[in-house]
Scaffold this active site. Sequence first.
Site, PDB file in Angstrom:
ATOM      1  N   THR A  55       0.827  -1.207   0.000  1.00  0.00           N
ATOM      2  CA  THR A  55       0.000   0.000   0.000  1.00  0.00           C
ATOM      3  C   THR A  55       0.860   1.255   0.000  1.00  0.00           C
ATOM      4  O   THR A  55       0.445   2.298  -0.501  1.00  0.00           O
ATOM      5  CB  THR A  55      -0.946  -0.011   1.209  1.00  0.00           C
ATOM      6  OG1 THR A  55      -1.646  -1.260   1.248  1.00  0.00           O
ATOM      7  CG2 THR A  55      -1.969   1.109   1.140  1.00  0.00           C
ATOM      8  N   TYR A 144       5.071 -12.422   4.814  1.00  0.00           N
ATOM      9  CA  TYR A 144       3.961 -11.850   4.042  1.00  0.00           C
ATOM     10  C   TYR A 144       3.721 -12.707   2.806  1.00  0.00           C
ATOM     11  O   TYR A 144       4.530 -12.734   1.886  1.00  0.00           O
ATOM     12  CB  TYR A 144       4.323 -10.412   3.669  1.00  0.00           C
ATOM     13  CG  TYR A 144       3.332  -9.631   2.852  1.00  0.00           C
ATOM     14  CD1 TYR A 144       2.003 -10.031   2.700  1.00  0.00           C
ATOM     15  CD2 TYR A 144       3.722  -8.443   2.239  1.00  0.00           C
ATOM     16  CE1 TYR A 144       1.111  -9.285   1.952  1.00  0.00           C
ATOM     17  CE2 TYR A 144       2.837  -7.683   1.484  1.00  0.00           C
ATOM     18  CZ  TYR A 144       1.537  -8.111   1.345  1.00  0.00           C
ATOM     19  OH  TYR A 144       0.653  -7.360   0.600  1.00  0.00           O
ATOM     20  N   LYS A 172       1.417 -12.497   7.644  1.00  0.00           N
ATOM     21  CA  LYS A 172       0.323 -11.779   6.996  1.00  0.00           C
ATOM     22  C   LYS A 172      -0.238 -12.662   5.893  1.00  0.00           C
ATOM     23  O   LYS A 172       0.428 -12.935   4.890  1.00  0.00           O
ATOM     24  CB  LYS A 172       0.801 -10.442   6.423  1.00  0.00           C
ATOM     25  CG  LYS A 172      -0.310  -9.649   5.737  1.00  0.00           C
ATOM     26  CD  LYS A 172       0.214  -8.341   5.164  1.00  0.00           C
ATOM     27  CE  LYS A 172      -0.880  -7.614   4.377  1.00  0.00           C
ATOM     28  NZ  LYS A 172      -0.393  -6.367   3.753  1.00  0.00           N
ATOM     29  N   VAL A 214      -3.840  -6.509   8.936  1.00  0.00           N
ATOM     30  CA  VAL A 214      -3.053  -5.433   8.342  1.00  0.00           C
ATOM     31  C   VAL A 214      -3.971  -4.804   7.304  1.00  0.00           C
ATOM     32  O   VAL A 214      -4.208  -5.367   6.243  1.00  0.00           O
ATOM     33  CB  VAL A 214      -1.749  -5.946   7.711  1.00  0.00           C
ATOM     34  CG1 VAL A 214      -0.964  -4.784   7.116  1.00  0.00           C
ATOM     35  CG2 VAL A 214      -0.908  -6.685   8.746  1.00  0.00           C
TER      36      VAL A 214
END
Length: 302
Positions: A55, A144, A172, A214
Amino acid sequence: MSPAAELSPTPFGRLLTAMVTPFDAEGRVDFALAGRLARHLVEEGSEGLVVCGTTGESPTLSWQEQVKMLEVVRQAVGPGVKVLAGTGSNSTGEAVKATREAAASGADGALVVVPYYNKPPQEGLEAHFRAIANAAPELPLMLYNVPGRTGTSLAPATAAQLMNCANVVSFKAASGSIEEVTELRLACGPRLAVYSGDDGLLLPMLSAGAVGVVSVASHVVGRRLRHMIDAYLSGQNAVALGQHEQLTPLFQALFATSNPIPVKAALELSGWPVGAPRLPLLPLNSAMRDSLADLLTALRQT
């Protein structure tokens, strides 16, 4: 009767925001605005911030910009808020260097994405993450997994092989699979804290043993996400479900095209001039922007 499942710790809290990187009209990082936005996100319920992840447009930031973003956000929010740095790369050496720099710059943890494009086998993924963990043993890591972006998925069995690295503490999960949470808990045990990487899957993932999220949506609905999490944890399942259903159209709108294009528009519509994404991403088109504006207006009235 089966014994109660052991719950995982929450090394970074429950609501983390995957923070955007603000740019000015010339496309330069607006570090002053980044500091103000970081404080605002904390005021709206975020217990942690992830800086320069997906992001945050890490692919189009220089390492120097990423280090400064971390330093600015760290200073802005103070020691009571967890700040994680995105340090992943498809070059193990580059990821090792970035993770060491994050530790030296005051990060509370590192978000380390599965290597992209070169598609390593599971044995290569294990060696990659082990090298990073060993390079900065004092820094907690969040693995992740986002195969839709990387082209490779980190298998739960591979994550389990990394549980002898004390600083591999969280994961994540952004594969879109609720089953991944259960598979990770069965393979790795409760020591590995699993975070949803999708706002829309937060509630079902909590029920499967995830500890939090998240989030992208928390840029504009942080308090409501916090309320949903707290309601679920206190046994108010109907309240949590109601929040989930009210927020689902927004979750969908924020991923109607490539993240972070929609959330940057949502912030602009909410009074935060974070600027357009850097190329090759583009600003949100006018039709999607109008629809997003209507959604945000409707949510403010509920």
